[in-house]
Design a protein around this motif. Structure first.
Motif, PDB file in Angstrom:
ATOM      1  N   LEU A   1     -22.791  21.052  28.915  1.00 26.72           N
ATOM      2  CA  LEU A   1     -22.355  19.898  28.135  1.00 26.72           C
ATOM      3  C   LEU A   1     -22.663  18.596  28.867  1.00 26.72           C
ATOM      4  O   LEU A   1     -23.217  17.652  28.290  1.00 26.72           O
ATOM      5  N   VAL A   2     -22.328  18.533  30.150  1.00 27.98           N
ATOM      6  CA  VAL A   2     -22.559  17.318  30.936  1.00 27.98           C
ATOM      7  C   VAL A   2     -24.061  17.047  31.069  1.00 27.98           C
ATOM      8  O   VAL A   2     -24.513  15.903  30.929  1.00 27.98           O
ATOM      9  N   ALA A   3     -24.839  18.092  31.305  1.00 26.46           N
ATOM     10  CA  ALA A   3     -26.293  17.914  31.416  1.00 26.46           C
ATOM     11  C   ALA A   3     -26.883  17.430  30.094  1.00 26.46           C
ATOM     12  O   ALA A   3     -27.742  16.534  30.075  1.00 26.46           O
ATOM     13  N   SER A   4     -26.425  17.981  28.983  1.00 23.88           N
ATOM     14  CA  SER A   4     -26.927  17.572  27.670  1.00 23.88           C
ATOM     15  C   SER A   4     -26.545  16.132  27.354  1.00 23.88           C
ATOM     16  O   SER A   4     -27.370  15.360  26.839  1.00 23.88           O
ATOM     17  N   MET A   5     -25.294  15.780  27.652  1.00 26.62           N
ATOM     18  CA  MET A   5     -24.848  14.404  27.420  1.00 26.62           C
ATOM     19  C   MET A   5     -25.701  13.435  28.234  1.00 26.62           C
ATOM     20  O   MET A   5     -26.107  12.382  27.731  1.00 26.62           O
ATOM     21  N   THR A   6     -25.963  13.779  29.484  1.00 27.00           N
ATOM     22  CA  THR A   6     -26.762  12.913  30.342  1.00 27.00           C
ATOM     23  C   THR A   6     -28.165  12.744  29.780  1.00 27.00           C
ATOM     24  O   THR A   6     -28.671  11.618  29.684  1.00 27.00           O
ATOM     25  N   LEU A   7     -28.777  13.831  29.380  1.00 22.20           N
ATOM     26  CA  LEU A   7     -30.134  13.769  28.840  1.00 22.20           C
ATOM     27  C   LEU A   7     -30.197  12.903  27.584  1.00 22.20           C
ATOM     28  O   LEU A   7     -31.037  12.006  27.472  1.00 22.20           O
ATOM     29  N   VAL A   8     -29.285  13.129  26.660  1.00 24.55           N
ATOM     30  CA  VAL A   8     -29.295  12.379  25.396  1.00 24.55           C
ATOM     31  C   VAL A   8     -29.011  10.897  25.639  1.00 24.55           C
ATOM     32  O   VAL A   8     -29.718  10.026  25.118  1.00 24.55           O
ATOM     33  N   LEU A   9     -27.991  10.613  26.440  1.00 27.64           N
ATOM     34  CA  LEU A   9     -27.624   9.213  26.667  1.00 27.64           C
ATOM     35  C   LEU A   9     -28.692   8.457  27.441  1.00 27.64           C
ATOM     36  O   LEU A   9     -28.985   7.298  27.141  1.00 27.64           O
ATOM     37  N   TRP A  10     -29.286   9.078  28.441  1.00 28.16           N
ATOM     38  CA  TRP A  10     -30.314   8.389  29.215  1.00 28.16           C
ATOM     39  C   TRP A  10     -31.562   8.156  28.376  1.00 28.16           C
ATOM     40  O   TRP A  10     -32.309   7.209  28.635  1.00 28.16           O
TER      41      TRP A  10
END
Length: 98
Positions: free
Chosen positions: A20-29
């Motif tokens: 979840l954290v990795a996906s959030m980081t990828l999408v937000l960045w």
């Protein structure tokens, strides 16, 4: 590939949080440069919309990300403790150096 292997060896709950954290980081960045391109880069969106959208991205990037990490703190702490226990037990098996 190394991160995928590392994730495969994790506790499933920790792996879910990590995903979840990795996906959030990828999408937000990825969202920030897209927003720049739509607003300042091409001028498709107005300044007012730009401010609103950057505010939404910032709130999601900071507050939502922090909420996910803090709401899973106990799980992550337990996983870290179990890793420390494993390392300590391995160290306990080593012969004493005299």
């Amino acid at each position: 590939a190394m991160l995928v292997e590392w994730k495969a060896n994790m506790n499933p709950i920790v792996a879910g949080t990590y995903g979840l954290v990795a996906s959030m980081t990828l999408v937000l960045w990825c969202a920030y440069p897209i927003m720049w391109a739509l607003c300042e880069g091409t001028g498709i969106l107005s300044g007012e919309i730009e401010v609103v959208l950057y505010t939404i991205l910032d709130v999601i990037a900071k507050a939502a990300f922090g909420f996910v990490l803090l709401s899973n703190h106990a799980t992550l702490e337990a996983a870290t403790a179990s890793e420390s226990d494993k390392q300590a037990s391995l160290l306990g098996r080593l012969p004493a150096m005299h």
